[in-house]
Scaffold this active site. Structure first.
Site, PDB file in Angstrom:
ATOM      1  N   SER A 140       3.592   2.585   8.119  1.00 17.26           N
ATOM      2  CA  SER A 140       3.166   2.878   9.501  1.00 17.26           C
ATOM      3  C   SER A 140       4.394   3.185  10.341  1.00 17.26           C
ATOM      4  O   SER A 140       5.510   2.771   9.996  1.00 17.26           O
ATOM      5  CB  SER A 140       2.458   1.656  10.090  1.00 17.26           C
ATOM      6  OG  SER A 140       2.249   1.818  11.465  1.00 17.26           O
ATOM      7  N   TYR A 153       2.336  -7.792  11.318  1.00 20.52           N
ATOM      8  CA  TYR A 153       1.961  -6.415  10.962  1.00 20.52           C
ATOM      9  C   TYR A 153       3.193  -5.512  10.945  1.00 20.52           C
ATOM     10  O   TYR A 153       3.451  -4.798   9.975  1.00 20.52           O
ATOM     11  CB  TYR A 153       0.916  -5.871  11.944  1.00 20.52           C
ATOM     12  CG  TYR A 153       0.446  -4.480  11.567  1.00 20.52           C
ATOM     13  CD1 TYR A 153      -0.404  -4.306  10.484  1.00 20.52           C
ATOM     14  CD2 TYR A 153       0.873  -3.357  12.268  1.00 20.52           C
ATOM     15  CE1 TYR A 153      -0.818  -3.041  10.104  1.00 20.52           C
ATOM     16  CE2 TYR A 153       0.463  -2.085  11.898  1.00 20.52           C
ATOM     17  CZ  TYR A 153      -0.386  -1.927  10.820  1.00 20.52           C
ATOM     18  OH  TYR A 153      -0.785  -0.678  10.431  1.00 20.52           O
TER      19      TYR A 153
HETATM   20  N1  LIG Z   1      -5.380   2.878  11.876  1.00 15.44           N
HETATM   21  C1  LIG Z   1      -4.113   2.974  12.263  1.00 15.44           C
HETATM   22  O1  LIG Z   1      -3.800   3.180  13.457  1.00 15.44           O
HETATM   23  C2  LIG Z   1      -3.009   2.901  11.237  1.00 15.44           C
HETATM   24  C3  LIG Z   1      -1.744   3.371  11.609  1.00 15.44           C
HETATM   25  C4  LIG Z   1      -0.710   3.299  10.681  1.00 15.44           C
HETATM   26  C5  LIG Z   1      -0.942   2.747   9.432  1.00 15.44           C
HETATM   27  N2  LIG Z   1      -2.189   2.282   9.111  1.00 15.44           N
HETATM   28  C6  LIG Z   1      -2.358   1.700   7.786  1.00 15.44           C
HETATM   29  O2  LIG Z   1      -3.269   2.463   7.046  1.00 15.44           O
HETATM   30  C7  LIG Z   1      -3.891   1.647   6.044  1.00 15.44           C
HETATM   31  C8  LIG Z   1      -5.389   1.873   6.099  1.00 15.44           C
HETATM   32  O3  LIG Z   1      -5.857   1.373   7.338  1.00 15.44           O
HETATM   33  P1  LIG Z   1      -7.083   2.004   8.128  1.00 15.44           P
HETATM   34  O4  LIG Z   1      -6.605   2.336   9.478  1.00 15.44           O
HETATM   35  O5  LIG Z   1      -7.726   3.031   7.309  1.00 15.44           O
HETATM   36  O6  LIG Z   1      -7.974   0.682   8.293  1.00 15.44           O
HETATM   37  P2  LIG Z   1      -9.395   0.266   7.740  1.00 15.44           P
HETATM   38  O7  LIG Z   1     -10.397   1.319   8.045  1.00 15.44           O
HETATM   39  O8  LIG Z   1      -9.615  -1.107   8.253  1.00 15.44           O
HETATM   40  O9  LIG Z   1      -9.198   0.246   6.149  1.00 15.44           O
HETATM   41  C9  LIG Z   1      -8.517  -0.776   5.513  1.00 15.44           C
HETATM   42  C10 LIG Z   1      -8.876  -0.743   4.037  1.00 15.44           C
HETATM   43  O10 LIG Z   1      -8.127  -1.785   3.414  1.00 15.44           O
HETATM   44  C11 LIG Z   1      -8.998  -2.493   2.548  1.00 15.44           C
HETATM   45  N3  LIG Z   1      -8.546  -3.869   2.402  1.00 15.44           N
HETATM   46  C12 LIG Z   1      -8.256  -4.773   3.368  1.00 15.44           C
HETATM   47  N4  LIG Z   1      -7.933  -5.948   2.829  1.00 15.44           N
HETATM   48  C13 LIG Z   1      -8.013  -5.780   1.485  1.00 15.44           C
HETATM   49  C14 LIG Z   1      -7.813  -6.647   0.370  1.00 15.44           C
HETATM   50  N5  LIG Z   1      -7.458  -7.937   0.524  1.00 15.44           N
HETATM   51  N6  LIG Z   1      -7.975  -6.141  -0.878  1.00 15.44           N
HETATM   52  C15 LIG Z   1      -8.316  -4.847  -1.063  1.00 15.44           C
HETATM   53  N7  LIG Z   1      -8.524  -3.992  -0.059  1.00 15.44           N
HETATM   54  C16 LIG Z   1      -8.383  -4.459   1.208  1.00 15.44           C
HETATM   55  C17 LIG Z   1     -10.374  -2.410   3.227  1.00 15.44           C
HETATM   56  O11 LIG Z   1     -11.392  -2.531   2.259  1.00 15.44           O
HETATM   57  P3  LIG Z   1     -12.314  -3.832   2.067  1.00 15.44           P
HETATM   58  O12 LIG Z   1     -12.525  -4.447   3.424  1.00 15.44           O
HETATM   59  O13 LIG Z   1     -13.569  -3.296   1.446  1.00 15.44           O
HETATM   60  O14 LIG Z   1     -11.544  -4.705   1.157  1.00 15.44           O
HETATM   61  C18 LIG Z   1     -10.348  -0.985   3.776  1.00 15.44           C
HETATM   62  O15 LIG Z   1     -10.827  -0.085   2.816  1.00 15.44           O
HETATM   63  C19 LIG Z   1      -3.463   0.211   6.367  1.00 15.44           C
HETATM   64  O16 LIG Z   1      -2.406  -0.155   5.521  1.00 15.44           O
HETATM   65  C20 LIG Z   1      -2.957   0.290   7.791  1.00 15.44           C
HETATM   66  O17 LIG Z   1      -2.004  -0.680   8.091  1.00 15.44           O
HETATM   67  C21 LIG Z   1      -3.228   2.364   9.979  1.00 15.44           C
END
Ligand SMILES: NC(=O)c1ccc[n+]([C@@H]2O[C@H](COP(=O)([O-])OP(=O)(O)OC[C@H]3O[C@@H](n4cnc5c(N)ncnc54)[C@H](OP(=O)(O)O)[C@@H]3O)[C@@H](O)[C@H]2O)c1
Length: 250
Positions: A140, A153
């Site tokens: 990120s 985070y």
């Molecule tokens: N959204 C943002 O603004 C942003 C910005 C920069 C980086 N990111 C990064 O992008 C990545 C994806 O995030 P997102 O924004 O797409 O959020 P999201 O929609 O909440 O997706 C998170 C994913 O992680 C999985 N997950 C969470 N805990 C887990 C565990 N213990 N074991 C296996 N899977 C797990 C969830 O699946 P289940 O709940 O089904 O396990 C879900 O599919 C993350 O690493 C986040 O930090 C996000």
């Protein structure tokens, strides 16, 4: 040695049930990859396999569990191998109260879980050097500077990014020229992770996924998404620590 390299390329998306991982899995499937998806929510994984051509297998995996790597191997077996490991699993909180549970679960998922799964994928690719392989992880822009409002985070994303840099060098040391490692650094993306927040400049997950797949095809080592955030990060990293730690950013 398996003969899976004669088939379509296989990708595993960890954390595919929502947000960026969900969009990336669908895009890869649309570009002739055989995709295996994983996460904790079985119903969503089942639905993805049933509804999307190209998403051919799933496995319920919680990356915080010690046996999570067994699930990764089961998924690889079902796909007949793995050419791309894409790690999107992650959690995060604004946590100015510094609640222990939130801090520790973030570290458990984003650091321990990430290293567990990415390490296993790296070792697999070391054992299978027949054709090009890719390992990509979402960190990120939160890695840029320590964020007081989201300590675990922000630090976990720094850890992820640093870990990938280490693996890039390790791959060189081991002569793994077939392996390409990508550190993906998005800005704010409209996903369940930041639901309810009023963060500015929120990107659409579908567009971010398209930029990610483009970066994977170009085998980029690091990609910040998108150009606005590249500009922001450029100036952000110039702020000296003395000044940064005195700024009230929340
Ligand atoms: N959204 C943002 O603004 C942003 C910005 C920069 C980086 N990111 C990064 O992008 C990545 C994806 O995030 P997102 O924004 O797409 O959020 P999201 O929609 O909440 O997706 C998170 C994913 O992680 C999985 N997950 C969470 N805990 C887990 C565990 N213990 N074991 C296996 N899977 C797990 C969830 O699946 P289940 O709940 O089904 O396990 C879900 O599919 C993350 O690493 C986040 O930090 C996000």
């Amino acid at each position: 040695m398996t003969n899976h390299k004669q088939q379509a390329r296989s990708a595993i998306v960890m954390g595919a049930t929502s947000g960026i991982g969900y969009e990336v899995a669908k895009l890869l499937a649309g570009r002739n990859w055989r995709v295996g998806v994983a996460g904790r929510r079985k119903d969503l994984l089942e639905k993805m396999v049933a509804e999307t051509e190209g998403i051919v297998a799933y496995e319920v995996i919680d990356v915080t569990h010690a046996q999570a790597t067994d699930g990764l191997h089961r998924l690889m077996e079902r796909l007949g191998g793995m050419d791309l490991y894409f790690h999107s699993s992650g959690i995060g909180y604004q946590n100015t109260a510094l609640e222990a549970e939130k801090e520790l679960s973030t570290i458990e998922t984003n650091c321990l879980g990430m290293a567990r799964m990415v390490g296993e994928a790296f070792r697999y690719f070391e054992m299978h050097q027949e054709t090009a392989a890719q390992l990509a992880v979402i960190s990120s822009i939160a890695r840029t500077k320590g964020l007081g409002a989201a300590p675990a985070y922000s630090a976990s994303k720094r850890f992820t990014s640093h870990y990938l840099e280490c693996l890039c060098q390790l791959a060189r040391i081991k002569g793994l020229r077939h392996l390409h490692i990508t550190d993906i650094r998005p800005g704010f993306v409209k996903t369940p992770l930041i639901e309810g927040s009023n963060f500015p400049m929120q990107l659409q997950a579908g567009q971010v996924a398209a930029d990610i797949v483009d970066a994977l095809e170009k085998r980029k080592a690091v990609v910040t998404i998108n150009w606005m955030y590249r500009l922001l990060v450029f100036f952000w990293q110039l702020i000296p620590r003395y000044l940064w730690t005195r700024m009230r950013i929340s």
